[in-house]
Design a protein around this motif. Sequence first.
Motif, PDB file in Angstrom:
ATOM      1  N   UNK A  30       0.842  -1.206   0.183  1.00  0.00           N
ATOM      2  CA  UNK A  30       0.040  -0.114  -0.141  1.00  0.00           C
ATOM      3  C   UNK A  30       0.897   1.120   0.004  1.00  0.00           C
ATOM      4  N   UNK A  31       1.973   1.243  -0.854  1.00  0.00           N
ATOM      5  CA  UNK A  31       2.845   2.451  -0.680  1.00  0.00           C
ATOM      6  C   UNK A  31       3.932   2.467   0.291  1.00  0.00           C
ATOM      7  N   UNK A  32       3.928   1.614   1.449  1.00  0.00           N
ATOM      8  CA  UNK A  32       4.869   1.473   2.367  1.00  0.00           C
ATOM      9  C   UNK A  32       5.980   1.250   2.047  1.00  0.00           C
ATOM     10  N   UNK A  33       6.126   0.333   0.931  1.00  0.00           N
ATOM     11  CA  UNK A  33       7.393  -0.280   0.245  1.00  0.00           C
ATOM     12  C   UNK A  33       8.505  -0.831   1.397  1.00  0.00           C
ATOM     13  N   UNK A  34       9.735  -0.591   1.196  1.00  0.00           N
ATOM     14  CA  UNK A  34      10.779  -1.225   1.710  1.00  0.00           C
ATOM     15  C   UNK A  34      10.698  -0.986   3.353  1.00  0.00           C
ATOM     16  N   UNK A  35      10.226   0.328   3.523  1.00  0.00           N
ATOM     17  CA  UNK A  35      10.282   0.504   4.916  1.00  0.00           C
ATOM     18  C   UNK A  35       9.289  -0.170   5.654  1.00  0.00           C
ATOM     19  N   UNK A  36       7.995  -0.330   5.121  1.00  0.00           N
ATOM     20  CA  UNK A  36       7.067  -0.981   5.884  1.00  0.00           C
ATOM     21  C   UNK A  36       7.506  -2.628   5.992  1.00  0.00           C
ATOM     22  N   UNK A  37       8.325  -3.049   5.105  1.00  0.00           N
ATOM     23  CA  UNK A  37       8.650  -4.284   5.078  1.00  0.00           C
ATOM     24  C   UNK A  37       9.606  -4.498   6.295  1.00  0.00           C
ATOM     25  N   UNK A  38      10.579  -3.546   6.401  1.00  0.00           N
ATOM     26  CA  UNK A  38      11.623  -3.515   7.401  1.00  0.00           C
ATOM     27  C   UNK A  38      10.772  -3.544   8.690  1.00  0.00           C
ATOM     28  N   UNK A  39       9.896  -2.820   8.882  1.00  0.00           N
ATOM     29  CA  UNK A  39       9.065  -2.444  10.106  1.00  0.00           C
ATOM     30  C   UNK A  39       8.361  -3.603  10.584  1.00  0.00           C
ATOM     31  N   UNK A  40       7.785  -4.514   9.544  1.00  0.00           N
ATOM     32  CA  UNK A  40       7.163  -5.809   9.821  1.00  0.00           C
ATOM     33  C   UNK A  40       8.121  -6.787  10.410  1.00  0.00           C
ATOM     34  N   UNK A  41       9.328  -6.678   9.545  1.00  0.00           N
ATOM     35  CA  UNK A  41      10.285  -7.748   9.695  1.00  0.00           C
ATOM     36  C   UNK A  41      10.926  -7.538  11.424  1.00  0.00           C
TER      37      UNK A  41
END
Length: 578
Positions: free
Chosen positions: A353-364
């Motif tokens: 939803x536009x969060x991109x790599x930053x949201x992926x890192x946050x989830x990880x």
Amino acid sequence: MFLTAALRQLILAVALSSLALVAATPVSAETRLDAGRACFSVSRIGEPPVAPDRFECSGEPSDYQKARLALRFDLSGLGNARGETVLKVHNSRFDRLQAEFVYEDGSRWDETVTSGDYHSHWRPGGQIAFEAPVRETGLSHVVLRLDRLASTGLLRISLTDRAESSAQFTLLAASIGAALTLLLIGASYNFGLAVASRRRFAFWHGAWALCMVAWGAIWSQFHLFLWPAMAGTVSSQLCTALSCLAVTLATAGAVLAVAPGGTPDRLGKAALATAVVIGLLGLPLAFVRSGPILAYADLVGGLMVLDLLLVAACLVMAWRRGNKEARMFAAGWSVPMMALALVQLVDTDGLLWGGGSQLLVLFASACQTVWLSVAASRTHLRLRIERDMARRAMADAKNLARLDPLTGLNNRRGFFEAVGAVLARGGSKGPAPALLLVDIDHFKSINDAIGHEAGDRVLTAIAELLARRQDKTCTVARFGGEEFAILVTGMTAFQILRFADNLRREIGEADFSTGPAPLAVTASIGIARRKGDEDFRALYRRADAALYLAKNQGRDRVVLDQDGAPPGRGRALALTGS
């Protein structure tokens, strides 16, 4: 064990929730705009807008980091709905941004935000949204004018319709909120664990999780609810510094988790040194506004990859050396490693939803902190069980040192410890404590006549008889051989004599036979009541003297030492069974 199971269930819930959010995402109709393919112009800040025919549509812009950069995106043929378009910009390291929508009929509409004032245009996930007003005609093109932009390579621009934009921002806010909540819980738990277990790893991991909470809150722009003046460059700079600091803290936690002895010293020191360099580079990199910013970012990114490889090597080495925690920590670190690999190998800017790599890192990071909290919980639980077992063994050994192995009563040492507190209250009100020494008459003849095994059974039976009288006012012990000691409190002289004589009678009437022949046993008892603050040694001497008189006067009797009486036969009051 309950906490570990709960954390595992939490991980499963987060995973299922994430899958549900992904499944609920509508099919994307988003159009990404590539800044590298846009027509551009560079002018001084404050000059009038550039005429359309002065835009250059070939090559790449340069010398714009201290000037105004205008980017024009042609929207003809994109089929955008009239008046339903939302422009999203994902970079915020600039001083001023103006978005101008140009319609097919020649009409224009623009809005402007500045660093420190995004008005109502900020959205979750570090995004700025401009909604085009409703018009009868479609959009012709969009022009972005950015003052002192750090780098066009960091720009992420997209177009979508209002309905999808609203759904994306809602899902993005929910996802970021869930990840930040998990990180905050993990930080609080690990700080508490650090205090309880005094382990450095828990502190470092808690600090890392807290750092990620701060980074996630600033990147997502949730902090603008409280501090709207931080919008833009300041937030971007803080995110850069915090992301580098997070790598340092995470590395320290991972290396210390399997140290000492888990990994080679050189390997652990290399990982820590790399992490420290990354943390130090984060400070100057955060304030860079000009120059080859992408090259600096690639350098730090390369160091991060090296750091991850060194940490992975530390965990693998510790695992091979039999470190019990290494397996759990390796599983936890595999999540951010896979996320980093995905970011490096796949274009993730348009995902989530536009969060991109930053949201992926946050989830990880959220998954990692929960997983490592499970590992820390299991380690702490194991250490606590081992500690409790060691304490229990020490307590058992200490108790055994106080107990007589044959009868289970207090031995001399245990008796001294038990009565010490009673004698320490020498000046308390009420009747004085009294010491009774009980000695089995002719016990040697029992051993000689029917054997030591029978003698042991007699001692055990008498010990059971005495133990039934033991309570908070009566302390019983075997002093050795055939002698027992009893300290009683709260009794007058008459009550003590009656207590002792009842005990003597019960011993004399008991049947201690082990065969067809009856075995009668009698006991002599000497009593001494404490005088003032008299110590135990003096009290024992007087009770022993009373016992000696009981033996000399024919045995099977009770003799009470009389306070103040002269030595000799006249100093005792006797009760006899004969």
